[in-house]
Scaffold this motif. Structure first.
Motif, PDB file in Angstrom:
ATOM      1  N   GLY A 259      21.582  20.266  38.762  1.00 64.59           N
ATOM      2  CA  GLY A 259      21.142  21.578  38.288  1.00 64.59           C
ATOM      3  C   GLY A 259      21.659  21.821  36.880  1.00 64.59           C
ATOM      4  N   ARG A 260      21.325  22.989  36.360  1.00 61.86           N
ATOM      5  CA  ARG A 260      21.803  23.321  35.017  1.00 61.86           C
ATOM      6  C   ARG A 260      23.338  23.330  35.030  1.00 61.86           C
ATOM      7  NH1 ARG A 260      19.520  25.604  30.647  1.00 61.86           N
ATOM      8  NH2 ARG A 260      17.742  26.645  31.570  1.00 61.86           N
ATOM      9  N   GLY A 261      23.936  22.767  34.001  1.00 58.39           N
ATOM     10  CA  GLY A 261      25.403  22.721  33.937  1.00 58.39           C
ATOM     11  C   GLY A 261      25.960  21.424  34.479  1.00 58.39           C
ATOM     12  N   ASP A 262      25.178  20.705  35.302  1.00 53.23           N
ATOM     13  CA  ASP A 262      25.644  19.389  35.768  1.00 53.23           C
ATOM     14  C   ASP A 262      25.462  18.375  34.642  1.00 53.23           C
ATOM     15  OD1 ASP A 262      26.231  20.347  38.256  1.00 53.23           O
ATOM     16  OD2 ASP A 262      24.301  19.779  39.137  1.00 53.23           O
ATOM     17  N   ASP A 263      26.170  17.268  34.753  1.00 46.17           N
ATOM     18  CA  ASP A 263      26.043  16.210  33.749  1.00 46.17           C
ATOM     19  C   ASP A 263      24.745  15.439  34.030  1.00 46.17           C
ATOM     20  OD1 ASP A 263      26.198  14.145  32.022  1.00 46.17           O
ATOM     21  OD2 ASP A 263      27.806  13.087  33.086  1.00 46.17           O
ATOM     22  N   CYS A 264      23.679  15.785  33.293  1.00 48.05           N
ATOM     23  CA  CYS A 264      22.376  15.192  33.578  1.00 48.05           C
ATOM     24  C   CYS A 264      22.303  13.716  33.198  1.00 48.05           C
ATOM     25  CB  CYS A 264      21.267  15.995  32.924  1.00 48.05           C
ATOM     26  SG  CYS A 264      20.954  17.484  33.895  1.00 48.05           S
ATOM     27  N   ALA A 265      23.306  13.228  32.437  1.00 46.91           N
ATOM     28  CA  ALA A 265      23.330  11.788  32.152  1.00 46.91           C
ATOM     29  C   ALA A 265      23.498  11.007  33.459  1.00 46.91           C
ATOM     30  CB  ALA A 265      24.438  11.458  31.169  1.00 46.91           C
ATOM     31  N   ALA A 266      23.947  11.700  34.524  1.00 46.31           N
ATOM     32  CA  ALA A 266      24.045  11.053  35.847  1.00 46.31           C
ATOM     33  C   ALA A 266      22.666  10.630  36.365  1.00 46.31           C
ATOM     34  CB  ALA A 266      24.714  11.999  36.843  1.00 46.31           C
ATOM     35  N   ALA A 267      21.593  11.060  35.679  1.00 48.98           N
ATOM     36  CA  ALA A 267      20.243  10.600  36.031  1.00 48.98           C
ATOM     37  C   ALA A 267      20.142   9.086  35.887  1.00 48.98           C
ATOM     38  CB  ALA A 267      19.207  11.298  35.156  1.00 48.98           C
ATOM     39  N   ARG A 268      21.091   8.473  35.166  1.00 50.39           N
ATOM     40  CA  ARG A 268      21.060   7.009  34.997  1.00 50.39           C
ATOM     41  C   ARG A 268      21.184   6.300  36.346  1.00 50.39           C
ATOM     42  NH1 ARG A 268      26.508   7.967  33.803  1.00 50.39           N
ATOM     43  NH2 ARG A 268      26.141   8.378  31.606  1.00 50.39           N
ATOM     44  N   GLU A 269      21.732   6.986  37.355  1.00 52.36           N
ATOM     45  CA  GLU A 269      21.869   6.387  38.696  1.00 52.36           C
ATOM     46  C   GLU A 269      20.519   6.235  39.394  1.00 52.36           C
ATOM     47  OE1 GLU A 269      24.353   9.021  40.909  1.00 52.36           O
ATOM     48  OE2 GLU A 269      25.948   8.911  39.411  1.00 52.36           O
TER      49      GLU A 269
ATOM     50  N   GLY B 234      18.817  15.533  27.377  1.00 50.74           N
ATOM     51  CA  GLY B 234      20.121  15.347  28.029  1.00 50.74           C
ATOM     52  C   GLY B 234      20.281  14.040  28.776  1.00 50.74           C
ATOM     53  N   PHE B 235      19.175  13.382  29.145  1.00 51.00           N
ATOM     54  CA  PHE B 235      19.361  12.180  29.962  1.00 51.00           C
ATOM     55  C   PHE B 235      18.436  11.002  29.664  1.00 51.00           C
ATOM     56  CE2 PHE B 235      16.261  14.501  32.615  1.00 51.00           C
ATOM     57  CZ  PHE B 235      15.371  13.493  32.941  1.00 51.00           C
ATOM     58  N   ALA B 236      17.365  11.208  28.888  1.00 53.33           N
ATOM     59  CA  ALA B 236      16.359  10.139  28.760  1.00 53.33           C
ATOM     60  C   ALA B 236      16.964   8.838  28.241  1.00 53.33           C
ATOM     61  CB  ALA B 236      15.216  10.591  27.856  1.00 53.33           C
ATOM     62  N   SER B 237      17.884   8.934  27.272  1.00 53.47           N
ATOM     63  CA  SER B 237      18.420   7.700  26.671  1.00 53.47           C
ATOM     64  C   SER B 237      19.341   6.965  27.641  1.00 53.47           C
ATOM     65  CB  SER B 237      19.161   8.022  25.370  1.00 53.47           C
ATOM     66  OG  SER B 237      20.218   8.894  25.670  1.00 53.47           O
ATOM     67  N   ALA B 238      19.789   7.643  28.708  1.00 48.09           N
ATOM     68  CA  ALA B 238      20.708   7.009  29.667  1.00 48.09           C
ATOM     69  C   ALA B 238      19.964   6.293  30.800  1.00 48.09           C
ATOM     70  CB  ALA B 238      21.631   8.077  30.270  1.00 48.09           C
ATOM     71  N   LEU B 239      18.637   6.442  30.837  1.00 43.67           N
ATOM     72  CA  LEU B 239      17.896   5.909  31.995  1.00 43.67           C
ATOM     73  C   LEU B 239      17.924   4.383  32.043  1.00 43.67           C
ATOM     74  CD1 LEU B 239      14.852   8.334  31.766  1.00 43.67           C
ATOM     75  CD2 LEU B 239      16.521   8.229  33.633  1.00 43.67           C
ATOM     76  N   GLN B 240      17.940   3.845  33.277  1.00 38.15           N
ATOM     77  CA  GLN B 240      17.925   2.388  33.454  1.00 38.15           C
ATOM     78  C   GLN B 240      16.557   1.826  33.068  1.00 38.15           C
ATOM     79  OE1 GLN B 240      18.633   1.102  37.507  1.00 38.15           O
ATOM     80  NE2 GLN B 240      19.734   2.999  37.941  1.00 38.15           N
ATOM     81  N   PRO B 241      16.516   0.659  32.384  1.00 38.24           N
ATOM     82  CA  PRO B 241      15.229  -0.001  32.179  1.00 38.24           C
ATOM     83  C   PRO B 241      14.597  -0.285  33.540  1.00 38.24           C
ATOM     84  CG  PRO B 241      16.937  -1.048  30.852  1.00 38.24           C
ATOM     85  CD  PRO B 241      17.639  -0.066  31.757  1.00 38.24           C
TER      86      PRO B 241
END
Ligand SMILES: NC(=O)c1ccc[n+]([C@@H]2O[C@H](COP(=O)([O-])OP(=O)(O)OC[C@H]3O[C@@H](n4cnc5c(N)ncnc54)[C@H](OP(=O)(O)O)[C@@H]3O)[C@@H](O)[C@H]2O)c1
Length: 239
Positions: free
Chosen positions: A32-42, A61-68
């Protein structure tokens, strides 16, 4: 399949609830808002469930962290595949989806469009087919799908609410009237899906000559129910 849901609002919670019901063993993380959205990499599949005007900020907030090889499925209305692709690395798949809130009850309706990768659509269908029916549509029809099935439950709830009031006026309790109406609509929808007949033919089967159904149908026609519904859906598609 590891799923991350970004956006813990109405549709995000409905999708998470549906997946937990259908596949209790699947790992799901909701951000949710306020969470570390870079965790989307999981996430192997990342469901973007924020409002259209929040999409750009969330992706920053997270697109660059996404897994290929991972996949982003956006459910945001009006946000095109081109808008999404501009903010998501080329090594990540992109699908646009339009579900509706009954995904929480596993009777949702989800329309999909994607750029060109069939494997991305297959992964999106693997998730949403757990939650009800799915259909692939051309992207030019996604705003129409928003009006048809995304907004659609609201139209049905207005009809249900009025129909329950009719039952109360006729002497049923709210609970009894609610059951009579909801199960009748469920049955009518099931007949439409199961039958090859046009709804007009199904209606004729209920309508005894000089009976009570035709009296009710005449009142609906006097209220211009058909043109009202058509215009309502078109207005939503063009909004
Ligand atoms: N509701 C439906 O029936 C439905 C059906 C199909 C599609 N959709 C689409 O789904 C999207 C969400 O709709 P909704 O009704 O679920 O809206 P909503 O209830 O407002 O949910 C959006 C959630 O995302 C959160 N959020 C915003 N930016 C975020 C970020 N950067 N990171 C993490 N979370 C963030 C919001 O937090 P804040 O409240 O703090 O802003 C809010 O909790 C819309 O684009 C809509 O077009 C909705």
């Amino acid at each position: 399949m590891k799923i991350v849901i970004v956006g813990n609002g109405r549709i995000g919670r409905a999708i998470a609830g549906g997946i937990r019901r259908a596949r209790p063993s699947w790992p799901i993380r909701t951000l949710g808002r306020g969470d570390d959205c870079a965790a989307a990499r999981e996430g192997e599949v990342v469901l973007l469930c924020v409002k259209p005007q929040q999409v750009r900020g969330a992706l920053e907030g997270f697109a660059s962290a996404l897994q290929p090889g991972s996949l982003v499925i956006s459910v945001a209305a009006r946000t095109t595949l081109a808008d999404l692709r501009a903010a998501i690395p080329a090594c990540v798949g992109v699908v646009r989806a339009m579900p509706n809130l009954p995904v929480s009850e596993l009777v949702g309706m989800t329309a999909f469009a994607c750029e060109s990768e069939p494997k991305d659509l297959e992964r999106a269908e693997a998730v949403f087919s757990l939650l009800g029916r799915t259909l692939r549509v051309e992207e030019r029809l996604m705003d129409a799908a928003t009006a048809m099935n995304g907004c659609g439950p609201a139209y049905a709830y207005v009809i249900v609410e009025a129909w329950i009031d009719a039952g109360i006026k006729l002497g049923f309790s709210y609970e009894t009237s609610r059951t009579l109406v909801a199960q009748t609509l469920l049955g009518a929808a099931a007949s439409v899906l199961a039958s090859k007949e046009h709804p007009a033919a199904l209606k004729t089967a209920v309508t005894t000559p000089a009976g009570c159904t035709i009296e009710g149908l005449l009142q609906l026609e006097d209220g211009r129910i058909r043109s009202t519904i058509v215009r309502a859906v078109i207005a939503a598609a063009e909004a």
